[in-house]
Write a protein that holds these residues in place. Structure first.
Motif, PDB file in Angstrom:
ATOM      1  N   PRO A 135       0.855  -1.414  -0.047  1.00  0.00           N
ATOM      2  CA  PRO A 135       0.170  -0.267   0.258  1.00  0.00           C
ATOM      3  C   PRO A 135       0.522   1.245  -0.518  1.00  0.00           C
ATOM      4  O   PRO A 135       1.799   1.325   1.013  1.00  0.00           O
ATOM      5  N   GLY A 136       0.271   2.156  -1.307  1.00  0.00           N
ATOM      6  CA  GLY A 136       1.741   3.454  -1.067  1.00  0.00           C
ATOM      7  C   GLY A 136       2.872   3.194  -1.908  1.00  0.00           C
ATOM      8  O   GLY A 136       2.808   4.330  -1.652  1.00  0.00           O
ATOM      9  N   LYS A 137       2.811   2.706  -2.250  1.00  0.00           N
ATOM     10  CA  LYS A 137       4.306   2.876  -3.039  1.00  0.00           C
ATOM     11  C   LYS A 137       3.532   2.512  -4.732  1.00  0.00           C
ATOM     12  O   LYS A 137       2.275   2.093  -5.068  1.00  0.00           O
ATOM     13  N   ASN A 138       4.440   2.062  -5.862  1.00  0.00           N
ATOM     14  CA  ASN A 138       4.484   2.576  -7.166  1.00  0.00           C
ATOM     15  C   ASN A 138       4.678   0.941  -7.526  1.00  0.00           C
ATOM     16  O   ASN A 138       5.135   0.080  -7.184  1.00  0.00           O
ATOM     17  N   LEU A 139       3.444   0.930  -8.610  1.00  0.00           N
ATOM     18  CA  LEU A 139       3.818  -0.412  -9.736  1.00  0.00           C
ATOM     19  C   LEU A 139       4.133  -0.410 -11.220  1.00  0.00           C
ATOM     20  O   LEU A 139       3.058   0.746 -11.725  1.00  0.00           O
ATOM     21  N   ILE A 140       4.921  -0.453 -11.553  1.00  0.00           N
ATOM     22  CA  ILE A 140       5.267   0.267 -12.948  1.00  0.00           C
ATOM     23  C   ILE A 140       4.635  -1.590 -13.866  1.00  0.00           C
ATOM     24  O   ILE A 140       5.502  -2.672 -13.905  1.00  0.00           O
ATOM     25  N   ILE A 141       3.791  -0.920 -15.167  1.00  0.00           N
ATOM     26  CA  ILE A 141       3.461  -2.172 -16.050  1.00  0.00           C
ATOM     27  C   ILE A 141       4.154  -1.456 -17.340  1.00  0.00           C
ATOM     28  O   ILE A 141       4.087  -1.134 -17.297  1.00  0.00           O
TER      29      ILE A 141
END
Ligand code: TYR
Length: 280
Positions: A135-141
């Motif tokens: 939670p609160g972090k970034n996900l790169i797709i």
């Protein structure tokens, strides 16, 4: 719905814990070559069952690959071969170009989503997993246009439900950026750890310094070698360029100190202080 976690470590385990809280009805199946990891994951309530890869994938709606990146490369073609129609496989690896290249060569490419959660700690294994990691972090797709809309939507909604913010880029952009913002930090911590351990043979002295800047700077040197060696190898061209730039700064810094050039030393550090604006 069945979700399989291949590689039940810090990241796979934390993903499962975060999603389980939101969707208690999802059945989580773990796959791991380590029976100890499997038992730990069961005991901690990360997964409901541990199964061999073939059995797990055959009943999955979603397969999450969270092993070290060399194992992702080895297993991905097999997981795609075994994947039921309509199911999705998502990898959480820290490199993307090689992994996406392998997926591109497979006839079921559209059922694959390449994702990288920018989240972790220096610890590994299921005992290190915790539901607050994502939670609160970034996900790169990466390469989102190559995934079919259903696979992409399922991945996006689960990671959004886990509290993550989504970003999109190409695998090439991803690996270039990550070489600087992540891989180089880990290498410099490993090198700092080695330098101090080899030069300061007195462990008590190192221990006494543990409350200083040393411990926060060297934290990443505690990271898993099994995880990081294949990351550096898969991203070696970008990592090598990042290291050259870093070594150049280290050399300039050394020169400035050897020359007692306090003015330039101040200037270097003032330029580096800009990191506050980016991070704070
Ligand atoms: N090891 C990093 C930390 O402790 C987290 C991390 C690791 C993030 C790998 C991304 C990644 O690919 O801060």
């Amino acid at each position: 719905m069945v979700v399989s976690i291949v590689g039940i470590g810090l990241l796979g385990g934390s993903f499962a814990l975060a999603i389980r809280e939101k969707y208690p009805k999802i059945r989580f199946v773990g796959v791991d070559t380590s029976t100890v990891n499997g038992q730990l994951a069961l005991a901690k309530g990360i997964v409901d069952e541990v199964l061999p890869l073939e059995e797990a994938v055959a009943q999955s709606t979603l397969v999450v690959m969270a092993t070290p990146v060399n194992i992702i490369i080895d297993l991905l073609p097999r997981v795609l071969d075994l994947l039921p129609p309509g199911a999705t496989v998502v990898d959480l690896g820290s490199t993307k170009e090689l992994i996406c290249g392998i997926a591109d060569a497979h006839s079921k490419r559209a059922q694959f989503v390449a994702a990288h959660p920018m989240a972790g700690t220096e610890n590994s294994g299921p005992s290190a997993a915790f539901k607050e990691l994502l939670p609160g972090k970034n996900l790169i797709i990466c390469d989102r246009e190559k995934s079919n809309p259903d696979s992409l939507t399922l991945t996006e909604s689960l990671f959004r439900d886990a509290g993550m913010k989504l970003f999109y880029m190409t695998p090439q952009e991803h690996d270039l950026h990550l070489a600087y913002v992540s891989h180089l930090s880990h290498i410099s911590a490993f090198a700092l750890g080695l330098t101090v351990l080899e030069k300061e043979k007195d462990e008590q002295a190192i221990f006494d310094m543990a409350s200083t800047g040393f411990s926060s700077t060297v934290r990443l040197a505690k990271s898993s070698p099994q995880m990081w060696a294949p990351i550096f190898d898969q991203n070696r061209i970008n990592v090598s360029d990042a290291l050259s730039a870093y070594i150049e700064f280290l050399q300039q810094f050394k020169q400035v100190i050897d020359d007692q050039d306090v003015k330039t030393s101040l200037d270097f550090m003032q330029r580096a202080n800009v990191i506050r604006r980016v991070l704070d």
